[in-house]
Design a protein around this motif. Structure first.
Motif, PDB file in Angstrom:
ATOM      1  N   ARG A 170       0.341  -5.683  -0.586  1.00 16.27           N
ATOM      2  CA  ARG A 170       1.599  -4.997  -0.861  1.00 16.27           C
ATOM      3  C   ARG A 170       1.361  -3.509  -1.150  1.00 16.27           C
ATOM      4  NH1 ARG A 170       6.162  -7.711  -1.513  1.00 16.27           N
ATOM      5  NH2 ARG A 170       6.106  -9.997  -1.532  1.00 16.27           N
ATOM      6  N   SER A 171       0.281  -3.224  -1.865  1.00 20.56           N
ATOM      7  CA  SER A 171      -0.031  -1.828  -2.175  1.00 20.56           C
ATOM      8  C   SER A 171      -0.291  -1.031  -0.891  1.00 20.56           C
ATOM      9  CB  SER A 171      -1.240  -1.754  -3.102  1.00 20.56           C
ATOM     10  OG  SER A 171      -1.616  -0.401  -3.339  1.00 20.56           O
ATOM     11  N   ASP A 174       2.936  -0.606   1.136  1.00 19.31           N
ATOM     12  CA  ASP A 174       3.810   0.410   0.543  1.00 19.31           C
ATOM     13  C   ASP A 174       3.424   1.805   1.046  1.00 19.31           C
ATOM     14  OD1 ASP A 174       5.284  -1.437  -0.788  1.00 19.31           O
ATOM     15  OD2 ASP A 174       4.218  -1.237  -2.712  1.00 19.31           O
ATOM     16  N   ARG A 178       5.755   4.376   3.341  1.00 20.86           N
ATOM     17  CA  ARG A 178       6.084   5.753   2.952  1.00 20.86           C
ATOM     18  C   ARG A 178       5.678   6.757   4.025  1.00 20.86           C
ATOM     19  NH1 ARG A 178       4.245   3.959  -2.129  1.00 20.86           N
ATOM     20  NH2 ARG A 178       2.168   4.850  -1.700  1.00 20.86           N
TER      21      ARG A 178
END
Length: 784
Positions: A170-171, A174, A178
């Motif tokens: 998930r990190s 993300d 972006r």
């Protein structure tokens, strides 16, 4: 028997019973319920129902909620199959139910040491508490059916690792979202094929890179796994495979534990199903307001205020009927729709209920027996397919029954012999009844034939009965009358409906003399039955009054004897005390004289004083009073008739009725007459007759009480209260006869008034008003 179960609607009984079971197991047993034909087993089943009823009274129903049938799952586990989480939870629920029931019964004994439920204790003893297996399942699987992290250390470690990898994915995603926002259809993360992906616009497919797993319906969006997270997604997949393998191992281990206690679980299921079935009987009985019947082995049926269980409580008319003691055959006559068939079905169905271990909807005092078979020919069994008429169908059924009927059978015939020529049908009905009676069976039959109305008078052991019909309302009352055959009422009904007397008289001329004799006999029987019932009620009241008076007299005599004994004991104690005191004083005087004599200083006046002290030490017995009492006791007492006296033995007032002999009189004390010795009587007033004459005349002059009471327009409960008070006032006023005006109306107040007067201790007789007295709207009462 199957035919009888069908026509008596035994299947409906099963369905209603099943509705009170708490589990599918109990419902299944209820729907498979069968009547038992062994006296010992029926008695045992009733005793179990009785024990369960006592448990419900003390504590409420057994905790059987959530119980399901897991026999198939347990069998699969026993042969090595792996159960799912939901199946394991269902098995754990059964284990929990068995443990709860066993604890419930054990706690019941702790709270009520005197309770005796031996048969339920036997069921509880068969239950096994499988706490370890139950807790293992509950520890591993939550209520939603998910295997918990705590199921094993390996599973906990794998899931910790999995959460770590998922956080890392998930990190990274993300960051991708972006940095590449313009290439994405939406800034979200989703999963395809158990892998994390992002939605990428079609035109940026080459620029974005990665593995395509899916696309949208329009093809404008591609779900791509970015190349940067492919390796970590692979690691996540590996951990997930290990997690699934560990879960499979845990479920397999739990299934093996369940299979290892296969026999105990199956026994628990059988016991819990039986208990659910038993307590369903109790709940069904409570809904019907049923009572425990007494069971006999004499093939006797005694139903008291019995109700058909399928008729609403506010509509059913209770019946009271006996069969098997004074008579073995019952012939019921009456109009159509009068309740004859319902009466037969009530007898048959309640008999089947008790042989199924059920309480019955009837009053206390009801008795039923155990029959080897119940046969019933009820209803129109016409068969179009077999081209059978109603008569042929009935006869086919009856022929089949006659091949099996014996002395242990209960037989029910509805409209016996109907559907053919009346003369032949009646003859056939009589022959069939004679044959069934010869075999010793208990039989109840309904009929329209007038020939069968006289049947009971020509056969020993046969009783007539009829369904009552209200001529005034031209409708049946559904009440069963034992001992009286039914009347046709055709002429009376026709007259009430307006048919001319000329036509009715002509119709009478066509009726044979035998039929007229039967109707006349029925009228005489009804009148005789009414007189007998009235006399029976009067005798019951008088017997009750006598028993009360006797009990009161015995209680007073017992109290008198107790007081007399107490007085004797008190007198003896007082006398002993006085003698002891006198002895002590005498001994003191003697000792003092001895000392003086030894000293040689005894003087004359001291000796005289000592003699006086000895005389004063003698107990005082009040000789004069004693002598006076003795003289009074030996004095001959005489009393005259009507003289008011007091009976000293039990401190009650009365008056002399007559002299029995020189020393004994018959005395009226309240409402009872007793023989009393003259020594036990005291004069306290003038003649009772003179006193009553003068008192009665003055009361009549002074009293404002009228010689009649008007109850028209008053509710029954209020009317009876006013009637009770009025009779007391009329007695005080000295009336010998009074009139109770209740009117005609619905007849409720008239019936209630006459029933009340039957049981009143101060009512000597009652009769309907005559010409000039108000007719049937008035009851004339003679007081006593």
């Amino acid at each position: 028997m199957d035919h009888a179960l069908r026509v008596l609607e035994y299947e409906k009984l099963r369905q209603q019973l099943a509705g009170h079971a708490a589990s599918s197991l109990g419902k299944d047993l209820a729907l498979k319920m069968q009547p038992d034909y062994s006296y010992d087993r029926v008695l045992s089943n009733l005793n179990v129902t009785k024990e369960a009823t006592e448990v419900v009274r003390l504590r409420d129903r057994l905790p059987l909620g959530g119980l399901t049938d897991v026999r198939a799952e347990v069998k699969r586990a026993a042969i090595g199959s792996v159960l799912s989480t939901s199946e394991l939870l269902a098995v754990a629920a059964v284990m929990y139910g068995g443990r709860q029931v066993k604890n419930f019964i054990e706690k019941l004994h702790e709270d009520n040491e005197e309770i005796r439920i031996p048969r339920l204790d036997e069921y509880a003893d068969k239950l096994t508490k499988l706490i370890e297996v139950e807790q293992a399942i509950r520890h591993a699987i939550d209520d939603q059916g998910t295997v918990q992290d705590s199921a094993s250390p390996q599973l906990r470690g794998l899931r910790t690792q999995l959460r770590s990898f998922e956080g890392s994915v998930r990190s990274r995603i993300d960051n991708i979202l972006r940095n590449n926002a313009k290439m994405l259809s939406d800034a979200i993360v989703t999963i395809r094929n158990d892998r994390y992906v992002v939605p990428v616009k079609q035109e940026y497919r080459q620029a974005f890179g990665g593995i395509v797993h899916d696309q949208s319906a329009s093809g404008q969006t591609l779900f791509i796994e970015p190349q940067a997270i492919v390796s970590i997604n692979n690691e996540i997949q590996e951990v997930r495979l290990k997690e699934r393998a560990e879960i499979e191992r845990i479920l397999s281990a739990l299934s093996n534990e369940v299979g290892g206690v296969h026999d105990a679980i199956m026994t628990n299921l059988d016991v819990l199903a039986e208990l659910d079935f038993i307590f369903a009987k109790v709940a069904y009985g409570q809904e019907m307001k049923a009572t425990e019947p007494k069971l006999n082995d004499n093939r006797e049926i005694k139903l008291k205020q019995a109700r058909h269980p399928f008729i609403p409580k506010d509509e059913v008319v209770p019946i009271t009927v006996e069969l098997g003691e004074d008579y073995t055959s019952l012939v019921i006559t009456g109009p159509n729709t009068g309740g004859k068939t319902v009466t037969l079905k009530t007898i048959g169905l309640l008999q089947l209920m008790v042989q199924s271990g059920l309480y019955v909807p009837a009053e206390f005092g009801t008795e039923l027996s155990v029959f080897d078979a119940v046969y019933a020919d009820i209803g129109d069994e016409q068969s179009i397919e077999q081209s059978l008429s109603t008569f042929s169908s009935h006869m086919t059924n009856i022929v089949g029954m006659l091949d099996k009927i014996d002395f242990m059978s209960l037989v029910l015939f509805d409209e016996l012999g109907a559907g053919t020529d009346p003369q032949e049908g009646a003859a056939l009905a009589i022959a069939i009844l004679d044959e069934v009676k010869r075999r010793g069976a208990r039989v109840a039959a309904t009929t329209h034939y007038s020939e069968l109305k006289a049947y009971a008078y020509n056969r020993e052991g046969v009783m007539n009965a009829s369904m009552e019909f209200d001529i005034e309302s031209l409708s049946p009352t559904y009440r069963l009358l034992i001992g009286v055959p039914g009347r046709s009422n055709a002429f009376e009904i026709s007259r009430r409906l307006g048919l001319s007397e000329q036509v009715i008289d002509k119709a009478r001329s066509h009726v044979g003399s035998d039929a007229e004799s039967v109707e006349s006999m029925i009228n005489e029987l009804e009148a005789a039955k009414q007189r007998a019932e009235q006399l029976e009620q009067e005798l019951i009241v008088k017997r009750h009054d006598f028993e009360e008076e006797q009990a009161e007299f015995e209680a007073k005599m017992t109290e008198f004897e107790r007081e007399r004994d107490n007085l004797y004991r008190a007198a003896e104690a007082k006398a002993e005390k006085a003698v002891e005191q006198a002895k002590r004083q005498a001994n003191e005087v003697i000792d003092r004289l001895k000392k003086l004599r030894e000293q040689g200083i005894v003087k004359e006046h001291e000796i005289i004083a000592a003699k006086k002290e000895l005389e004063s030490a003698k107990p005082t017995l009040q000789e004069k009073k004693i002598q006076k009492v003795k003289q009074k006791a030996h004095q001959k007492r005489t009393f005259s008739k009507g003289e008011e006296v007091k009976v000293t033995t039990f401190n009650q007032k009365g008056y002399i009725v007559k002299q029995i002999n020189d020393n004994e009189y018959n005395v009226q004390v309240g409402i009872m007459k007793v023989n009393v010795k003259a020594d036990d009587l005291q004069k306290i007033g003038p003649s009772k007759e003179k006193s009553l004459q003068s008192k009665g005349s003055s009361l009549k002059r002074q009293s404002s009480t009228k010689s009649e009471l008007d109850l028209r327009g008053v509710r029954v409960e209020e009317g009876l209260m006013r009637l009770d008070k009025y009779i007391d006032e009329a007695l005080v006023s000295g009336y010998d006869n009074v009139r109770i005006i209740h009117g005609l109306g619905t007849g409720a107040m008239r019936q209630a008034t006459q029933e009340f007067l039957k049981g009143h201790r101060h009512v000597k007789s009652q009769r309907p008003g005559g010409m000039g007295e108000g007719g049937l709207g008035v009851t004339v009462v003679e007081l006593k």
